[in-house]
Motif scaffolding. Structure first.
Motif, PDB file in Angstrom:
ATOM      1  N   LYS A  35       0.814  -1.210   0.000  1.00 35.44           N
ATOM      2  CA  LYS A  35       0.000   0.000   0.000  1.00 35.44           C
ATOM      3  C   LYS A  35       0.854   1.270   0.000  1.00 35.44           C
ATOM      4  N   LEU A  64      -6.538   2.389  -4.940  1.00 30.95           N
ATOM      5  CA  LEU A  64      -6.028   1.072  -4.556  1.00 30.95           C
ATOM      6  C   LEU A  64      -5.358   1.128  -3.188  1.00 30.95           C
ATOM      7  N   GLU A  67      -7.892   1.033  -0.182  1.00 37.41           N
ATOM      8  CA  GLU A  67      -8.935   0.004  -0.120  1.00 37.41           C
ATOM      9  C   GLU A  67      -9.011  -0.710   1.220  1.00 37.41           C
ATOM     10  N   ARG A  68      -7.977  -0.612   2.067  1.00 37.59           N
ATOM     11  CA  ARG A  68      -8.048  -1.223   3.402  1.00 37.59           C
ATOM     12  C   ARG A  68      -8.542  -0.229   4.451  1.00 37.59           C
ATOM     13  N   ASN A  69      -9.062   0.892   3.991  1.00 37.70           N
ATOM     14  CA  ASN A  69      -9.666   1.892   4.875  1.00 37.70           C
ATOM     15  C   ASN A  69      -8.664   2.534   5.836  1.00 37.70           C
ATOM     16  N   GLN A  74      -7.087   7.299   2.938  1.00 36.59           N
ATOM     17  CA  GLN A  74      -8.427   7.725   2.542  1.00 36.59           C
ATOM     18  C   GLN A  74      -8.524   9.246   2.473  1.00 36.59           C
ATOM     19  N   TRP A  96      -8.875   2.282 -12.522  1.00 36.16           N
ATOM     20  CA  TRP A  96      -8.938   1.517 -11.281  1.00 36.16           C
ATOM     21  C   TRP A  96      -9.558   0.134 -11.502  1.00 36.16           C
ATOM     22  N   ARG A 100      -7.219  -3.214 -10.691  1.00 37.26           N
ATOM     23  CA  ARG A 100      -7.427  -3.926  -9.427  1.00 37.26           C
ATOM     24  C   ARG A 100      -7.270  -5.435  -9.572  1.00 37.26           C
ATOM     25  N   GLY A 104      -5.009  -5.027  -6.820  1.00 41.39           N
ATOM     26  CA  GLY A 104      -5.935  -5.020  -5.698  1.00 41.39           C
ATOM     27  C   GLY A 104      -5.623  -6.131  -4.707  1.00 41.39           C
ATOM     28  N   HIS A 188     -12.132  -8.147   3.470  1.00 38.12           N
ATOM     29  CA  HIS A 188     -12.283  -7.018   2.545  1.00 38.12           C
ATOM     30  C   HIS A 188     -13.079  -7.439   1.306  1.00 38.12           C
ATOM     31  N   THR A 190     -14.639  -5.690  -2.351  1.00 38.94           N
ATOM     32  CA  THR A 190     -14.682  -4.539  -3.239  1.00 38.94           C
ATOM     33  C   THR A 190     -15.922  -4.627  -4.110  1.00 38.94           C
ATOM     34  N   LEU A 194     -14.997   3.402  -7.768  1.00 40.75           N
ATOM     35  CA  LEU A 194     -14.581   4.336  -6.728  1.00 40.75           C
ATOM     36  C   LEU A 194     -15.669   5.364  -6.475  1.00 40.75           C
TER      37      LEU A 194
END
Length: 211
Positions: A35, A64, A67-69, A74, A96, A100, A104, A188, A190, A194
């Motif tokens: 990340k 990308l 995506e794990r918040n 973010q 995106w 992914r 991703g 997780h 998806t 987005l």
């Protein structure tokens, strides 16, 4: 942990001004689920500091990375999203969706974790044969160079270790770090393109809804 290695190598090259090789190494790290690498690529392309400015590509990388918040990632993604035009947002979504499948978590992070667990098992099973391991910076900082004869000849130079340890001891040290790398990956899912995350309601707005 290839994602960590290639991220560090890529970040080093960027710091030295070797932008093309730095970006290339970061993409390798990103394919291993890093990340930080995805975030760095996103900022690089969105701002155009070390790469040709490409805001849609920057948004895709930032999406990308987030995506794990992770709150930090973010927040930067939301800031970039607000600055982008509607056309850039649409192109970012398209990129995106295409990226992914390779970068991703469903592919890259799963691949990285499988790789780690495989090598982890190899290290533990090697104990039955008396194997010991040495990782610079983890089992010891002194990676001494040993000179002398042997199968490679008198003038051969090999890297030795002054503080070897067993596989089971080493993986205990590594597991907590590995867990932090994959934190947020469990469960997780998806779904859809987005989207901008709405700002939280103010205390006054919350009070109005209650009445």
């Amino acid at each position: 942990m290839p994602g960590v290695y290639y991220y560090c190598a890529g970040a080093r090259n960027l710091a030295l001004g070797h932008y093309a090789s730095g970006l290339s190494l970061l993409e390798v790290a990103a394919a291993w689920g890093s990340k930080p690498a995805q975030f760095t690529l996103g900022v690089a392309y969105f701002n155009g500091d070390v790469a040709a400015k490409n805001r849609p590509l920057g948004l895709a990388w930032l999406g990308l990375a987030a995506e794990r918040n992770d709150p930090s990632y973010q927040a930067i993604f939301q800031s970039a999203w607000h600055k982008a035009t509607s056309a850039e947002q649409a192109d970012g979504n398209r990129l995106w969706r295409a990226m992914r499948s390779k970068y991703g978590d469903a592919h890259a992070a799963v691949r990285a974790r499988r790789h780690y667990l495989y090598l982890r098992g190899q290290m533990i099973s090697g104990e039955a044969f008396g194997a010991h391991w040495c990782i610079g910076g983890l089992t010891g900082t002194n990676m001494a160079r040993a000179h002398g004869g042997g199968p490679r000849g008198r003038d051969s130079t090999e890297v030795g270790c002054t503080n070897e340890t067993s596989g089971s001891v080493l993986v205990n040290q590594m597991d907590s770090y590995a867990a932090s790398l994959f934190e947020g990956m469990e469960g997780h899912v998806t779904v859809g393109p987005l989207q901008q995350v709405p700002a939280p309601a103010s205390p006054r707005e919350k009070a109005g809804k209650q009445h």
